[in-house]
Design an enzyme around this catalytic site. Structure first.
Site, PDB file in Angstrom:
ATOM      1  N   GLY A  66      -2.523   1.151 -10.584  1.00 22.66           N
ATOM      2  CA  GLY A  66      -3.411   1.427 -11.533  1.00 22.66           C
ATOM      3  C   GLY A  66      -3.397   0.193 -12.448  1.00 22.66           C
ATOM      4  O   GLY A  66      -3.448   0.116 -13.765  1.00 22.66           O
ATOM      5  N   HIS A  67      -3.732  -0.884 -11.938  1.00 22.30           N
ATOM      6  CA  HIS A  67      -3.985  -2.299 -12.717  1.00 22.30           C
ATOM      7  C   HIS A  67      -4.444  -3.201 -11.646  1.00 22.30           C
ATOM      8  O   HIS A  67      -4.375  -3.149 -10.372  1.00 22.30           O
ATOM      9  CB  HIS A  67      -2.470  -2.506 -13.072  1.00 22.30           C
TER      10      HIS A  67
END
Ligand code: T46
Length: 140
Positions: free
Chosen positions: A58-59
């Protein structure tokens, strides 16, 4: 003649590299050298005991390049360069996933025995992370 650059849709989302086993009758061994993966190695970390149903990642990273190997078990990577998004399964200790800068990643569907070894081009630096997807999209 080189074609005109028409955007990130032409840049590969990721690369897979073969990591040939140097086996003998005792078993297998894989050696990863920096010339084979295209960047100098500054850090190694591993991810294991990921709980069922958990999502990681999630990055994206501004500069970091990494090689990821599922040395046991499997998981899925979702990769996104702001234009296209692909899901792939990592499940082999003899295949490495190379993820370059400015690529959003999410990991999911970890098998119970999944161990990911990650070889990274830089030391850990929280300021290299982009952890908000809208911020990431707005950077293109
Ligand atoms: C990535 C994917 C594949 C450190 O202190 N040093 C480190 O080298 C790393 C990687 C993490 N950390 C700390 C930061 C967090 O407090 O460990 C904690 C967990 O890290 P994070 O939530 O970033 O873990 P993942 O699994 O979401 O992401 C990791 C990497 O951070 C990332 O670069 O590409 O694995």
């Amino acid at each position: 003649m080189l074609g005109a650059f028409t955007g990130y849709s032409e840049v590969p989302l990721y690369q897979m590299v073969d990591l040939p086993p140097l086996g003998d009758d005792r078993g297998s061994l894989v050696s990863v050298e920096d010339y084979a993966i295209g960047f100098p190695v500054k850090r190694v970390y591993y991810i294991f005991h990921t709980k069922e149903g958990v999502k990681r990642g999630g990055h994206a990273h501004r500069r970091l390049r990494q090689l990821v190997v599922a040395v046991t078990g499997s998981c899925e990577f979702i990769l996104d360069n702001g234009i296209k998004r692909e899901t792939l399964k990592l499940d082999s200790p003899t295949e490495g996933l190379v993820i370059g800068p400015m690529t959003w990643r999410e990991m999911q569907n970890f098998s119970e025995n999944c161990v990911l070894v990650v070889i990274a081009s830089e030391n850990y630096d929280e300021s290299d992370y982009i952890r908000d997807y809208e911020d990431f999209k707005n950077m293109f």
